[in-house]
Design an enzyme around this catalytic site. Structure first.
Site, mmCIF file in Angstrom:
data_model
loop_
_atom_site.group_PDB
_atom_site.id
_atom_site.type_symbol
_atom_site.label_atom_id
_atom_site.label_comp_id
_atom_site.label_asym_id
_atom_site.label_seq_id
_atom_site.Cartn_x
_atom_site.Cartn_y
_atom_site.Cartn_z
ATOM 1 N N THR A 109 0.835 -1.206 0.000
ATOM 2 C CA THR A 109 0.000 0.000 0.000
ATOM 3 C C THR A 109 0.872 1.259 0.000
ATOM 4 O O THR A 109 0.619 2.212 -0.741
ATOM 5 C CB THR A 109 -0.941 0.011 1.210
ATOM 6 O OG1 THR A 109 -0.184 -0.016 2.424
ATOM 7 C CG2 THR A 109 -1.878 -1.188 1.175
ATOM 8 N N TYR A 110 1.898 1.238 0.841
ATOM 9 C CA TYR A 110 2.795 2.399 0.938
ATOM 10 C C TYR A 110 3.578 2.607 -0.354
ATOM 11 O O TYR A 110 3.677 3.731 -0.869
ATOM 12 C CB TYR A 110 3.757 2.191 2.111
ATOM 13 C CG TYR A 110 4.711 3.336 2.341
ATOM 14 C CD1 TYR A 110 4.277 4.531 2.903
ATOM 15 C CD2 TYR A 110 6.056 3.218 2.011
ATOM 16 C CE1 TYR A 110 5.154 5.578 3.121
ATOM 17 C CE2 TYR A 110 6.947 4.252 2.232
ATOM 18 C CZ TYR A 110 6.489 5.434 2.791
ATOM 19 O OH TYR A 110 7.359 6.473 2.998
#
Length: 256
Positions: A152-153
Site C-alpha cells: 500500500t505504501y
C-alpha cells in the site's frame, strides 16, 4: 548562510522527524515558517525550539476545505509562499499483499496521494499568481523500488512521483520548480514503527536486515535528507525541476 532570509516556507507533516528537521534548517537560514500537521500538541512540541516567525496550522490534508483554509491563512499572514515542503504521509500496515485490506489501501492512498494532491493544488495556485516558487515532495525509496510487506505504501509513493513529474511540467512556465527526495530507511521513530510491524518482538533483527540492504550498512539521518531539501528549494537548484533524488546509501544501485 541565511539564503532563505525573508522567504516563506510551508511544511506539511511538520511535527514529524523530517518535517521538524526541515523547519529548523530553514529557520536557521532566515526563513519564516508555516508549519502544518494534524495534532496541535505535537506541532507545538516540534516547533518549541524553532526561533523564527512562525505560524502553526492544524489541518487534515485529505479534507480539501481544511487544506485550502491553511494555505489561505499562510498567505494572509505572510503574503506569499516561496517554498512548499510536501512531507506528510503514513506508512500503512506491514503485511503481504494477499493479506492487505482494501480499507488499509484506501487509507494510505487517501493520505499519501489524495492529500498530497490537494496540498499541491492549492499551494501551486498561490505560486502561479506569484510566478515563482519551489516545491519539494517527500517521496522515498519505495517510490522507485518494491518493498515486501509494504504494497500500500509503495503504491502510494510511486503515485506521488507521478504527481511530481506532472506538476513540474504544468507549472514550469510560471518559474515554479517541483522536485522530490527519495530517502531509504532513516534513524527515526517512523522506522522503529516499521521494524515493529515487520517483526514484533524482534525489532533488532528487523533493523539489522534493513541496514544490510543498504550498501553503506546503516540508516540515514533526517539531516542528510533535509540538507538536500534546502538545496532543491534554493536558487542554487534553479535549473532542476521534475526530478527525484535518492538519499539511500546506495540502496537503489543494488536493485533492478
Amino acid at each position: 548562510m541565511r539564503e532563505f532570509e525573508g522567504k516563506v516556507i510551508l511544511i506539511t507533516g511538520a511535527a514529524g522527524s523530517i518535517g521538524s528537521s526541515a523547519a529548523r534548517s530553514f529557520a536557521e537560514a532566515g526563513a519564516k515558517l508555516a508549519l502544518l500537521d494534524l495534532s496541535e500538541e505535537a506541532l507545538e512540541t516540534a516547533a518549541a525550539d524553532i526561533n523564527t516567525e512562525k505560524l502553526l496550522l492544524t489541518a487534515d490534508m485529505t479534507i480539501e476545505a481544511e487544506m485550502e483554509r491553511a494555505v489561505q491563512a499562510t498567505v494572509d499572514r505572510f503574503g506569499r509562499i516561496d517554498v512548499f515542503i510536501n512531507q506528510a504521509g503514513i506508512s500503512g500496515d506491514f503485511l503481504p499483499l494477499t493479506e492487505q485490506t482494501v480499507e488499509s489501501m484506501e487509507q494510505v492512498l487517501q493520505t499519501n496521494v489524495v492529500g498530497a494532491f490537494i496540498a499541491l493544488k492549492h499551494v501551486l495556485r498561490v505560486m502561479i499568481k506569484q510566478r515563482s516558487g519551489a516545491v519539494v515532495n517527500g517521496a522515498c525509496s519505495g517510490s522507485l523500488l518494491g518493498g515486501p510487506g509494504m504494497s500500500t505504501y509503495v503504491a502510494s509513493k510511486h503515485a506521488l512521483l507521478g504527481l511530481n513529474k506532472t506538476a513540474a511540467l504544468e507549472v514550469s512556465e510560471y518559474g515554479i520548480r517541483v522536485n522530490a527526495v527519495c530517502p531509504s530507511a532513516l534513524d527515526t521513530g517512523w522506522m522503529e514503527d516499521i521494524e515493529s510491524k515487520a517483526a514484533k518482538g524482534n525489532e533488532k533483527t528487523a533493523r539489522s536486515g534493513f541496514e544490510a540492504s543498504v550498501p553503506l550498512n546503516r540508516y540515514g539521518t533526517v539531516e542528510e535528507v533535509t540538507g538536500l531539501m534546502l538545496f532543491l528549494a534554493s536558487d542554487r537548484a534553479s535549473f532542476i525541476t521534475g526530478s527525484y533524488f535518492r538519499v539511500d546509501g546506495g540502496q537503489g544501485t543494488t536493485s533492478v
